[in-house]
Design an enzyme around this catalytic site. Sequence first.
Site, PDB file in Angstrom:
ATOM      1  N   ASP A   8      34.054  29.404  36.690  1.00 24.71           N
ATOM      2  CA  ASP A   8      33.692  28.382  35.699  1.00 24.71           C
ATOM      3  C   ASP A   8      32.502  27.504  36.089  1.00 24.71           C
ATOM      4  O   ASP A   8      31.992  26.745  35.257  1.00 24.71           O
ATOM      5  CB  ASP A   8      34.917  27.509  35.363  1.00 24.71           C
ATOM      6  CG  ASP A   8      35.558  26.850  36.589  1.00 24.71           C
ATOM      7  OD1 ASP A   8      34.843  26.563  37.563  1.00 24.71           O
ATOM      8  OD2 ASP A   8      36.788  26.608  36.548  1.00 24.71           O
ATOM      9  N   GLY A  25      45.157  25.359  44.635  1.00 20.56           N
ATOM     10  CA  GLY A  25      45.312  25.905  43.291  1.00 20.56           C
ATOM     11  C   GLY A  25      45.118  27.396  43.160  1.00 20.56           C
ATOM     12  O   GLY A  25      44.557  27.854  42.166  1.00 20.56           O
ATOM     13  N   CYS A  39      20.310  42.986  26.707  1.00 19.13           N
ATOM     14  CA  CYS A  39      19.190  42.668  27.605  1.00 19.13           C
ATOM     15  C   CYS A  39      17.882  42.870  26.820  1.00 19.13           C
ATOM     16  O   CYS A  39      17.872  43.536  25.782  1.00 19.13           O
ATOM     17  CB  CYS A  39      19.262  43.619  28.786  1.00 19.13           C
ATOM     18  SG  CYS A  39      17.924  43.475  29.969  1.00 19.13           S
ATOM     19  N   HIS A  46      34.194  35.766  42.784  1.00 21.26           N
ATOM     20  CA  HIS A  46      34.423  36.567  41.575  1.00 21.26           C
ATOM     21  C   HIS A  46      33.309  36.432  40.544  1.00 21.26           C
ATOM     22  O   HIS A  46      33.505  36.780  39.387  1.00 21.26           O
ATOM     23  CB  HIS A  46      35.784  36.204  40.952  1.00 21.26           C
ATOM     24  CG  HIS A  46      36.943  36.586  41.826  1.00 21.26           C
ATOM     25  ND1 HIS A  46      38.217  36.091  41.647  1.00 21.26           N
ATOM     26  CD2 HIS A  46      37.010  37.438  42.870  1.00 21.26           C
ATOM     27  CE1 HIS A  46      39.019  36.612  42.573  1.00 21.26           C
ATOM     28  NE2 HIS A  46      38.311  37.423  43.327  1.00 21.26           N
ATOM     29  N   ARG A  91      36.343  31.962  26.234  1.00 21.45           N
ATOM     30  CA  ARG A  91      36.527  31.279  27.515  1.00 21.45           C
ATOM     31  C   ARG A  91      35.312  30.400  27.832  1.00 21.45           C
ATOM     32  O   ARG A  91      35.445  29.296  28.352  1.00 21.45           O
ATOM     33  CB  ARG A  91      36.761  32.287  28.641  1.00 21.45           C
ATOM     34  CG  ARG A  91      38.168  32.855  28.607  1.00 21.45           C
ATOM     35  CD  ARG A  91      38.420  33.795  29.762  1.00 21.45           C
ATOM     36  NE  ARG A  91      38.265  33.147  31.066  1.00 21.45           N
ATOM     37  CZ  ARG A  91      38.060  33.806  32.207  1.00 21.45           C
ATOM     38  NH1 ARG A  91      37.981  35.122  32.216  1.00 21.45           N
ATOM     39  NH2 ARG A  91      37.954  33.150  33.337  1.00 21.45           N
TER      40      ARG A  91
HETATM   41  P1  OAD Z   1      46.478  31.912  39.285  1.00 21.46           P
HETATM   42  O1  OAD Z   1      46.580  31.617  37.833  1.00 21.46           O
HETATM   43  O2  OAD Z   1      47.057  33.180  39.793  1.00 21.46           O
HETATM   44  O3  OAD Z   1      47.183  30.731  40.105  1.00 21.46           O
HETATM   45  C1  OAD Z   1      46.927  29.389  39.811  1.00 21.46           C
HETATM   46  C2  OAD Z   1      47.626  28.519  40.837  1.00 21.46           C
HETATM   47  O4  OAD Z   1      47.296  27.171  40.565  1.00 21.46           O
HETATM   48  C3  OAD Z   1      49.164  28.609  40.831  1.00 21.46           C
HETATM   49  O5  OAD Z   1      49.649  28.765  42.157  1.00 21.46           O
HETATM   50  C4  OAD Z   1      49.592  27.249  40.270  1.00 21.46           C
HETATM   51  O6  OAD Z   1      50.837  26.787  40.816  1.00 21.46           O
HETATM   52  C5  OAD Z   1      48.454  26.365  40.708  1.00 21.46           C
HETATM   53  N1  OAD Z   1      48.238  25.163  39.869  1.00 21.46           N
HETATM   54  C6  OAD Z   1      48.533  24.967  38.560  1.00 21.46           C
HETATM   55  N2  OAD Z   1      48.153  23.742  38.170  1.00 21.46           N
HETATM   56  C7  OAD Z   1      47.580  23.145  39.252  1.00 21.46           C
HETATM   57  C8  OAD Z   1      46.976  21.866  39.490  1.00 21.46           C
HETATM   58  N3  OAD Z   1      46.885  20.962  38.505  1.00 21.46           N
HETATM   59  N4  OAD Z   1      46.489  21.614  40.728  1.00 21.46           N
HETATM   60  C9  OAD Z   1      46.571  22.544  41.729  1.00 21.46           C
HETATM   61  N5  OAD Z   1      47.136  23.755  41.557  1.00 21.46           N
HETATM   62  C10 OAD Z   1      47.628  24.059  40.341  1.00 21.46           C
HETATM   63  O7  OAD Z   1      44.928  31.748  39.667  1.00 21.46           O
HETATM   64  P2  OAD Z   1      44.138  32.341  40.918  1.00 21.46           P
HETATM   65  O8  OAD Z   1      44.981  32.341  42.140  1.00 21.46           O
HETATM   66  O9  OAD Z   1      42.845  31.618  40.963  1.00 21.46           O
HETATM   67  O10 OAD Z   1      40.228  36.940  38.823  1.00 21.46           O
HETATM   68  O11 OAD Z   1      43.888  33.832  40.453  1.00 21.46           O
HETATM   69  C11 OAD Z   1      43.089  34.670  41.228  1.00 21.46           C
HETATM   70  C12 OAD Z   1      42.276  35.594  40.362  1.00 21.46           C
HETATM   71  O12 OAD Z   1      43.126  36.293  39.459  1.00 21.46           O
HETATM   72  C13 OAD Z   1      41.276  34.891  39.460  1.00 21.46           C
HETATM   73  O13 OAD Z   1      40.056  34.596  40.121  1.00 21.46           O
HETATM   74  C14 OAD Z   1      41.072  35.874  38.360  1.00 21.46           C
HETATM   75  C15 OAD Z   1      42.484  36.352  38.151  1.00 21.46           C
HETATM   76  O14 OAD Z   1      42.634  37.609  37.635  1.00 21.46           O
HETATM   77  C16 OAD Z   1      39.087  37.202  38.167  1.00 21.46           C
HETATM   78  O15 OAD Z   1      38.730  36.619  37.177  1.00 21.46           O
HETATM   79  C17 OAD Z   1      38.275  38.273  38.764  1.00 21.46           C
END
Ligand code: OAD
Length: 251
Positions: A110, A193, A154, A125, A76
Site C-alpha cells: 500500500d 501485524g 503500456c 511483495h 483496492r
Molecule cells: P494477514 O491478513 O494474514 O494477517 C494480518 C495480521 O494482522 C493478523 O495476525 C491480525 O491479527 C493482525 N492485525 C489485525 N488488526 C491489527 C491491528 N490493528 N494492529 C496490528 N495487527 C493487527 O496479513 P499478512 O500477514 O500481511 O500477499 O499477509 C501476508 C501476505 O498474504 C500479504 O502480503 C499478501 C497476502 O496474500 C500478497 O499480496 C503477495
Amino acid sequence: MTGPDHIAERIETAADALRAATRVAVLTGAGVSADSGVPTFRGPGGLWHNFRPEDLATPEAFERDPQLVWEWYDWRRQKIASAEPNAGHIALVELEEIVPDLTLITQNVDGLHEAAGSKHVIELHGCIWRVRCPAEGTVAENRQVPLSEIPPHCRCGSLVRPDIVWFGESVPGDAIAAACCAAEAAEVMLVVGTSALVYPAAALPLLTSQRDGAIIEVNPEPTMLSELTHLGLRGKGAEVLPQLVAAVRRE
Ligand code: OAD
C-alpha cells in the site's frame, strides 16, 4: 497477569531492548495498515474471506481474466488512496530516527510506510502504485485512481500488470537478500501485524532468533510466531507502537 499494568510493563521491557540495540529490523504485515482502514487478508473481514486468491492474485488468473484482476486491484487502489498513515506507521518513522540502523521490511503493497516518511523500506511483495510491462520488462509508477482504462496498457501496446508478487511467484532476489541481511544482523526484530503464514517473509524472524536476536511481536492475536517471540505486545499497532516509541524516548 493480564490488564493494562502488565502491558505497560511489557512495553517498558521491549523499549529497553530497542534502546540498547544498534541494529533493528521491523517486519510488518497487513495489520499495521488495518488502523488506516485497509483490509487485512486473513481473519474476520479479511480479503481472502470474500475473494479467492487463485482468481485474483496468480499469474494464471491474470492470463485468464486480466479485466477481473484489474477491477479488483482498481477497487483496492481506491480504498488505499483514501487511507492515511496511522499512528503506528508514524511511530515507526520516529523509531527509525532513534535507532542507529533500522530496516523496515514490509509485506504490504500500500505504500503507507513511505507515505508516513519511513526511509529504509524493503517491499517484499511489490507496490500497488506501480505497473509492470511483461513485454518490455519495464516498471512504471501509476497513481491514477480510478484507472481510466481497465485493463491498462503500456505505451508499447501490451497489457501491464500490477508490480506485485502473486502466489506462485518469487519475491525479487534483491529484496529478499537485503531482508535476510537485515534480519540476520538485527539484535531486535519488531514484528507488527502479520499472521506469519506467507513465506519467505515468515522465515525472517527465525534468522534473527537463530543469532540470538530478540523478537517483539505487536498483534492483537497470537500468531505462528508467538512461540518464538520473546515479548508479545497484544494490541493494535496504532495504539501499542506510539506507546512503545514514547517509552524508548523516555530512557
Ligand atoms: P494477514 O491478513 O494474514 O494477517 C494480518 C495480521 O494482522 C493478523 O495476525 C491480525 O491479527 C493482525 N492485525 C489485525 N488488526 C491489527 C491491528 N490493528 N494492529 C496490528 N495487527 C493487527 O496479513 P499478512 O500477514 O500481511 O500477499 O499477509 C501476508 C501476505 O498474504 C500479504 O502480503 C499478501 C497476502 O496474500 C500478497 O499480496 C503477495
